[in-house]
Design a protein around this motif. Structure first.
Motif, mmCIF file in Angstrom:
data_model
loop_
_atom_site.group_PDB
_atom_site.id
_atom_site.type_symbol
_atom_site.label_atom_id
_atom_site.label_comp_id
_atom_site.label_asym_id
_atom_site.label_seq_id
_atom_site.Cartn_x
_atom_site.Cartn_y
_atom_site.Cartn_z
ATOM 1 N N ASP A 41 1.803 10.853 -6.318
ATOM 2 C CA ASP A 41 2.934 11.015 -6.982
ATOM 3 C C ASP A 41 4.475 10.566 -7.781
ATOM 4 N N PRO A 42 3.817 10.051 -9.092
ATOM 5 C CA PRO A 42 4.924 8.413 -9.903
ATOM 6 C C PRO A 42 6.196 9.546 -10.031
ATOM 7 N N ARG A 43 6.721 10.341 -8.892
ATOM 8 C CA ARG A 43 7.985 10.462 -8.419
ATOM 9 C C ARG A 43 7.881 10.277 -7.245
ATOM 10 N N LEU A 44 8.196 9.703 -6.580
ATOM 11 C CA LEU A 44 7.752 8.896 -5.535
ATOM 12 C C LEU A 44 9.275 8.302 -6.346
ATOM 13 N N ARG A 45 10.183 8.151 -4.793
ATOM 14 C CA ARG A 45 11.159 6.535 -5.172
ATOM 15 C C ARG A 45 10.865 5.671 -3.791
ATOM 16 N N LEU A 46 10.166 5.156 -3.683
ATOM 17 C CA LEU A 46 9.647 3.796 -2.625
ATOM 18 C C LEU A 46 10.902 2.882 -3.174
ATOM 19 N N ALA A 47 11.284 1.977 -2.393
ATOM 20 C CA ALA A 47 12.226 1.197 -2.482
ATOM 21 C C ALA A 47 11.106 -0.026 -2.599
ATOM 22 N N GLN A 48 10.993 -1.127 -2.947
ATOM 23 C CA GLN A 48 10.148 -1.917 -4.006
ATOM 24 C C GLN A 48 9.299 -2.434 -1.881
ATOM 25 N N CYS A 49 8.088 -3.076 -1.962
ATOM 26 C CA CYS A 49 7.500 -3.628 -1.089
ATOM 27 C C CYS A 49 6.767 -5.500 -1.241
ATOM 28 N N PRO A 50 7.228 -6.265 -0.180
ATOM 29 C CA PRO A 50 6.513 -7.534 -1.259
ATOM 30 C C PRO A 50 5.238 -7.222 -0.706
ATOM 31 N N THR A 51 4.570 -6.695 0.207
ATOM 32 C CA THR A 51 3.244 -6.499 1.026
ATOM 33 C C THR A 51 3.137 -4.747 1.315
ATOM 34 N N VAL A 52 2.393 -4.218 1.218
ATOM 35 C CA VAL A 52 1.929 -2.823 1.457
ATOM 36 C C VAL A 52 0.202 -3.659 3.042
ATOM 37 N N ALA A 53 0.367 -2.764 4.080
ATOM 38 C CA ALA A 53 -0.346 -2.637 4.525
ATOM 39 C C ALA A 53 -1.227 -1.687 4.417
ATOM 40 N N LEU A 54 -2.561 -0.801 4.942
ATOM 41 C CA LEU A 54 -3.500 0.111 4.393
ATOM 42 C C LEU A 54 -4.594 0.231 6.199
ATOM 43 N N SER A 55 -3.737 1.651 6.326
ATOM 44 C CA SER A 55 -4.937 1.320 7.058
ATOM 45 C C SER A 55 -5.558 3.366 7.148
ATOM 46 N N TRP A 56 -6.549 3.380 8.211
ATOM 47 C CA TRP A 56 -7.051 5.088 8.402
ATOM 48 C C TRP A 56 -6.310 5.757 9.174
ATOM 49 N N ARG A 57 -5.833 7.087 9.238
ATOM 50 C CA ARG A 57 -4.536 8.131 9.408
ATOM 51 C C ARG A 57 -5.079 8.300 10.855
ATOM 52 N N SER A 58 -6.687 8.119 10.549
ATOM 53 C CA SER A 58 -7.909 8.949 11.567
ATOM 54 C C SER A 58 -8.862 8.329 12.095
ATOM 55 N N GLU A 59 -9.481 8.347 12.573
ATOM 56 C CA GLU A 59 -11.194 7.808 12.509
ATOM 57 C C GLU A 59 -12.051 8.932 11.820
ATOM 58 N N ALA A 60 -11.785 9.993 12.136
ATOM 59 C CA ALA A 60 -11.586 10.925 10.603
ATOM 60 C C ALA A 60 -11.882 10.442 9.008
ATOM 61 N N HIS A 61 -10.995 9.121 9.053
ATOM 62 C CA HIS A 61 -10.979 8.939 7.402
ATOM 63 C C HIS A 61 -10.541 10.107 6.200
ATOM 64 N N ASP A 62 -9.362 10.805 7.207
ATOM 65 C CA ASP A 62 -8.788 12.167 6.562
ATOM 66 C C ASP A 62 -7.947 11.598 5.542
ATOM 67 N N ALA A 63 -7.021 10.232 5.623
ATOM 68 C CA ALA A 63 -5.742 9.931 4.605
ATOM 69 C C ALA A 63 -6.009 8.565 5.186
ATOM 70 N N VAL A 64 -5.761 7.648 4.310
ATOM 71 C CA VAL A 64 -5.116 6.476 3.674
ATOM 72 C C VAL A 64 -3.819 6.138 4.650
ATOM 73 N N VAL A 65 -2.627 5.518 5.204
ATOM 74 C CA VAL A 65 -2.044 5.571 6.154
ATOM 75 C C VAL A 65 -1.187 4.197 5.373
ATOM 76 N N VAL A 66 -0.598 3.860 3.913
ATOM 77 C CA VAL A 66 0.198 3.141 3.404
ATOM 78 C C VAL A 66 1.893 2.669 3.934
ATOM 79 N N SER A 67 1.778 1.847 4.468
ATOM 80 C CA SER A 67 3.267 1.357 4.623
ATOM 81 C C SER A 67 3.719 0.485 4.513
ATOM 82 N N CYS A 68 5.238 0.506 4.637
ATOM 83 C CA CYS A 68 5.967 -0.864 4.190
ATOM 84 C C CYS A 68 7.069 -1.507 5.362
ATOM 85 N N ALA A 69 6.331 -2.536 5.605
ATOM 86 C CA ALA A 69 7.701 -3.096 7.270
ATOM 87 C C ALA A 69 9.040 -3.975 6.770
#
Length: 168
Positions: A41-69
């Motif tokens: 959603d382009p309306r999200l106002r997330l703080a800029q992240c220099p490097t995002v990390a991606l992983s599967w939410r579960s072994e079912a591969h039903d969602a991707v977790v995009v995170s910033c430290a």
């Protein structure tokens, strides 16, 4: 005034770059089987992240977790699952008794459960513990930390549930 809006826009994470990162991670474009269900959603106002990390939410591969430290944020991008096979009805010979057979539970009392709700462009999940057994499609109660009362959920699969009224 225009300069301020450009500066404000520059201080947020570009959701298009997140879409491209998810597409690269899943090796599937947005909207295709195995890829993100919808763009972030382009309306999200997330703080800029220099490097995002991606992983599967579960072994079912039903969602991707995009995170910033740093800064600390995390979003879940639902993935379009392949269509499930439709069960064909069994053929019953004339005179044979039809006794309904209960589906075995996919969630057992005490199992950890992830409750999901969402639609195109967003997804919310919450972790809890099942209070009762449940077969697919059955309602059951889940104890969620931080809430005074249990939450009602609908069993989807082992360890997965959704809120009543939300489709999988």
């Amino acid at each position: 005034m225009i300069i301020l809006s450009l500066l404000a826009a520059a201080s947020f994470q570009d959701t298009g770059s997140l879409d491209r990162a998810v597409a690269a991670f899943t090796a599937r474009p947005v909207g295709s089987e195995g890829g993100a269900r919808a763009p972030v959603d382009p309306r999200l106002r997330l703080a800029q992240c220099p490097t995002v990390a991606l992983s599967w939410r579960s072994e079912a591969h039903d969602a991707v977790v995009v995170s910033c430290a740093g800064p600390d944020w995390r979003i879940f991008v639902p993935v379009l699952a392949p269509p499930r096979a439709v069960a064909t009805p069994a053929v019953v010979s004339a005179g044979a008794a039809m006794t309904p057979k209960a589906a075995p539970p996919v969630i057992r009392r005490g199992d950890p459960v992830t409750i999901e709700a969402g639609s195109e462009g967003f997804s919310i999940t919450r972790e809890g513990v099942a209070i009762a057994d449940a077969a697919p499609g059955a309602r059951f109660m889940v104890r969620v930390d931080g809430t005074p009362r249990p939450v009602q959920a609908v069993a989807v699969d082992a360890g997965r549930a959704t809120l009543p009224g939300w489709s999988e």
